[in-house]
Design a protein around this motif. Sequence first.
Motif, PDB file in Angstrom:
ATOM      1  N   GLN A 102       0.843  -1.208   0.000  1.00 57.65           N
ATOM      2  CA  GLN A 102       0.000   0.000   0.000  1.00 57.65           C
ATOM      3  C   GLN A 102       0.873   1.251   0.000  1.00 57.65           C
ATOM      4  O   GLN A 102       1.840   1.343   0.742  1.00 57.65           O
ATOM      5  CB  GLN A 102      -0.897   0.004   1.234  1.00 57.65           C
ATOM      6  N   HIS A 103       0.505   2.201  -0.842  1.00 59.17           N
ATOM      7  CA  HIS A 103       1.220   3.470  -0.974  1.00 59.17           C
ATOM      8  C   HIS A 103       0.323   4.609  -0.509  1.00 59.17           C
ATOM      9  O   HIS A 103      -0.814   4.745  -0.970  1.00 59.17           O
ATOM     10  CB  HIS A 103       1.619   3.661  -2.439  1.00 59.17           C
ATOM     11  N   ASP A 104       0.804   5.393   0.421  1.00 56.97           N
ATOM     12  CA  ASP A 104       0.125   6.611   0.859  1.00 56.97           C
ATOM     13  C   ASP A 104      -1.326   6.379   1.302  1.00 56.97           C
ATOM     14  O   ASP A 104      -2.196   7.204   1.039  1.00 56.97           O
ATOM     15  CB  ASP A 104       0.200   7.658  -0.253  1.00 56.97           C
ATOM     16  N   GLY A 105      -1.615   5.256   1.944  1.00 54.75           N
ATOM     17  CA  GLY A 105      -2.939   4.990   2.478  1.00 54.75           C
ATOM     18  C   GLY A 105      -4.027   4.744   1.457  1.00 54.75           C
ATOM     19  O   GLY A 105      -5.207   4.771   1.781  1.00 54.75           O
ATOM     20  N   GLU A 106      -3.643   4.460   0.219  1.00 55.90           N
ATOM     21  CA  GLU A 106      -4.626   4.269  -0.851  1.00 55.90           C
ATOM     22  C   GLU A 106      -5.538   3.075  -0.586  1.00 55.90           C
ATOM     23  O   GLU A 106      -5.210   2.175   0.193  1.00 55.90           O
ATOM     24  CB  GLU A 106      -3.890   4.038  -2.174  1.00 55.90           C
ATOM     25  N   ALA A 107      -6.661   3.035  -1.267  1.00 53.72           N
ATOM     26  CA  ALA A 107      -7.538   1.864  -1.235  1.00 53.72           C
ATOM     27  C   ALA A 107      -6.802   0.698  -1.874  1.00 53.72           C
ATOM     28  O   ALA A 107      -6.024   0.889  -2.812  1.00 53.72           O
ATOM     29  CB  ALA A 107      -8.828   2.149  -1.995  1.00 53.72           C
ATOM     30  N   LEU A 108      -7.031  -0.508  -1.380  1.00 51.32           N
ATOM     31  CA  LEU A 108      -6.318  -1.669  -1.899  1.00 51.32           C
ATOM     32  C   LEU A 108      -7.000  -2.295  -3.108  1.00 51.32           C
ATOM     33  O   LEU A 108      -6.388  -3.086  -3.807  1.00 51.32           O
ATOM     34  CB  LEU A 108      -6.156  -2.716  -0.797  1.00 51.32           C
ATOM     35  N   LEU A 109      -8.234  -1.950  -3.356  1.00 50.29           N
ATOM     36  CA  LEU A 109      -8.953  -2.498  -4.494  1.00 50.29           C
ATOM     37  C   LEU A 109      -9.072  -1.457  -5.597  1.00 50.29           C
ATOM     38  O   LEU A 109      -9.185  -0.265  -5.337  1.00 50.29           O
ATOM     39  CB  LEU A 109     -10.352  -2.965  -4.060  1.00 50.29           C
ATOM     40  N   GLY A 110      -9.053  -1.924  -6.835  1.00 46.81           N
ATOM     41  CA  GLY A 110      -9.270  -1.048  -7.972  1.00 46.81           C
ATOM     42  C   GLY A 110      -8.079  -0.183  -8.357  1.00 46.81           C
ATOM     43  O   GLY A 110      -8.250   0.819  -9.038  1.00 46.81           O
ATOM     44  N   ARG A 111      -6.883  -0.568  -7.939  1.00 53.30           N
ATOM     45  CA  ARG A 111      -5.701   0.236  -8.269  1.00 53.30           C
ATOM     46  C   ARG A 111      -5.195  -0.081  -9.672  1.00 53.30           C
ATOM     47  O   ARG A 111      -5.182  -1.231 -10.085  1.00 53.30           O
ATOM     48  CB  ARG A 111      -4.568  -0.045  -7.277  1.00 53.30           C
ATOM     49  N   ALA A 112      -4.764   0.957 -10.369  1.00 49.73           N
ATOM     50  CA  ALA A 112      -4.155   0.772 -11.685  1.00 49.73           C
ATOM     51  C   ALA A 112      -2.653   0.602 -11.515  1.00 49.73           C
ATOM     52  O   ALA A 112      -2.029   1.308 -10.714  1.00 49.73           O
ATOM     53  CB  ALA A 112      -4.447   1.985 -12.563  1.00 49.73           C
ATOM     54  N   ARG A 113      -2.069  -0.343 -12.239  1.00 53.44           N
ATOM     55  CA  ARG A 113      -0.629  -0.536 -12.174  1.00 53.44           C
ATOM     56  C   ARG A 113       0.053   0.718 -12.708  1.00 53.44           C
ATOM     57  O   ARG A 113      -0.569   1.527 -13.377  1.00 53.44           O
ATOM     58  CB  ARG A 113      -0.204  -1.789 -12.943  1.00 53.44           C
ATOM     59  N   GLY A 114       1.312   0.882 -12.370  1.00 56.43           N
ATOM     60  CA  GLY A 114       2.059   2.028 -12.861  1.00 56.43           C
ATOM     61  C   GLY A 114       2.848   2.711 -11.764  1.00 56.43           C
ATOM     62  O   GLY A 114       2.988   2.200 -10.655  1.00 56.43           O
ATOM     63  N   THR A 115       3.350   3.889 -12.082  1.00 55.14           N
ATOM     64  CA  THR A 115       4.280   4.616 -11.220  1.00 55.14           C
ATOM     65  C   THR A 115       3.562   5.588 -10.295  1.00 55.14           C
ATOM     66  O   THR A 115       2.591   6.230 -10.680  1.00 55.14           O
ATOM     67  CB  THR A 115       5.293   5.391 -12.091  1.00 55.14           C
ATOM     68  N   ARG A 116       4.065   5.682  -9.063  1.00 59.02           N
ATOM     69  CA  ARG A 116       3.619   6.659  -8.078  1.00 59.02           C
ATOM     70  C   ARG A 116       4.849   7.440  -7.652  1.00 59.02           C
ATOM     71  O   ARG A 116       5.919   6.858  -7.458  1.00 59.02           O
ATOM     72  CB  ARG A 116       3.001   6.007  -6.834  1.00 59.02           C
ATOM     73  N   LEU A 117       4.696   8.738  -7.457  1.00 56.55           N
ATOM     74  CA  LEU A 117       5.795   9.576  -7.000  1.00 56.55           C
ATOM     75  C   LEU A 117       5.511  10.109  -5.609  1.00 56.55           C
ATOM     76  O   LEU A 117       4.370  10.418  -5.269  1.00 56.55           O
ATOM     77  CB  LEU A 117       6.009  10.757  -7.953  1.00 56.55           C
ATOM     78  N   GLY A 118       6.558  10.227  -4.816  1.00 63.97           N
ATOM     79  CA  GLY A 118       6.444  10.817  -3.492  1.00 63.97           C
ATOM     80  C   GLY A 118       5.782   9.899  -2.493  1.00 63.97           C
ATOM     81  O   GLY A 118       5.596   8.715  -2.712  1.00 63.97           O
ATOM     82  N   ALA A 119       5.439  10.491  -1.362  1.00 60.77           N
ATOM     83  CA  ALA A 119       4.782   9.793  -0.244  1.00 60.77           C
ATOM     84  C   ALA A 119       5.593   8.582   0.189  1.00 60.77           C
ATOM     85  O   ALA A 119       6.794   8.519  -0.031  1.00 60.77           O
ATOM     86  CB  ALA A 119       3.349   9.448  -0.587  1.00 60.77           C
ATOM     87  N   SER A 120       4.923   7.630   0.821  1.00 58.57           N
ATOM     88  CA  SER A 120       5.643   6.468   1.344  1.00 58.57           C
ATOM     89  C   SER A 120       4.751   5.240   1.313  1.00 58.57           C
ATOM     90  O   SER A 120       3.547   5.325   1.095  1.00 58.57           O
ATOM     91  CB  SER A 120       6.095   6.741   2.780  1.00 58.57           C
ATOM     92  N   ILE A 121       5.352   4.108   1.558  1.00 58.85           N
ATOM     93  CA  ILE A 121       4.624   2.853   1.667  1.00 58.85           C
ATOM     94  C   ILE A 121       3.978   2.825   3.050  1.00 58.85           C
ATOM     95  O   ILE A 121       4.637   3.073   4.054  1.00 58.85           O
ATOM     96  CB  ILE A 121       5.574   1.657   1.465  1.00 58.85           C
ATOM     97  N   THR A 122       2.683   2.530   3.095  1.00 63.16           N
ATOM     98  CA  THR A 122       1.962   2.560   4.372  1.00 63.16           C
ATOM     99  C   THR A 122       1.534   1.181   4.862  1.00 63.16           C
ATOM    100  O   THR A 122       0.983   1.068   5.957  1.00 63.16           O
ATOM    101  CB  THR A 122       0.737   3.488   4.275  1.00 63.16           C
TER     102      THR A 122
END
Length: 165
Positions: A102-122
């Motif tokens: 999980q990155h930056d507290g995002e929802a775990l369902l429905g995520r699109a693959r690809g790049t994320r910038l900044g924040a942290s792994i939560t």
Amino acid sequence: MSTLDSVPAGPVGGASAGAEPDPAAARAAMVARLEAEGSLRPGPVRDALLALPREVLIPQAYVRRSGPGEEPPRWDLLDWSAPQDRPELLGLLYGGASVLVQHDGEALLGRARGTRLGASITSMSTVMGLTAELLEELDLRPGLRVLDVGTGAGGDRRGGLLGLR
């Protein structure tokens, strides 16, 4: 080196460049490594880990693409549904380190693959060696099941189920 600073995993499970990876071979290699390091012994936990398809339980995982200290950090979300991600994802799932989920507290369902910038792994999984050792300590018997419900940092509430036959 911590999991967050690790370099991407390479192909596993007997896959050569361009070949489809073999999850069963990746599981067998992980179990053999856990046995060699003394975290796992023959018995029902070993058998369950050989049968448990982590790529089904954790179909997506992050890998850090930026170097330690590089700002902003760059993360790629790998997805089992993308054939090009499978060799690297299997390396992450069966390599023994924590799996970044999980990155930056995002929802775990429905995520699109690809790049994320900044924040942290939560949220991340527990290191597999520790999980195996804890399951061994429970002295589980065939017919019992273990339910892991977000016992980590609390961000991943999907949990997991390990059934023993």
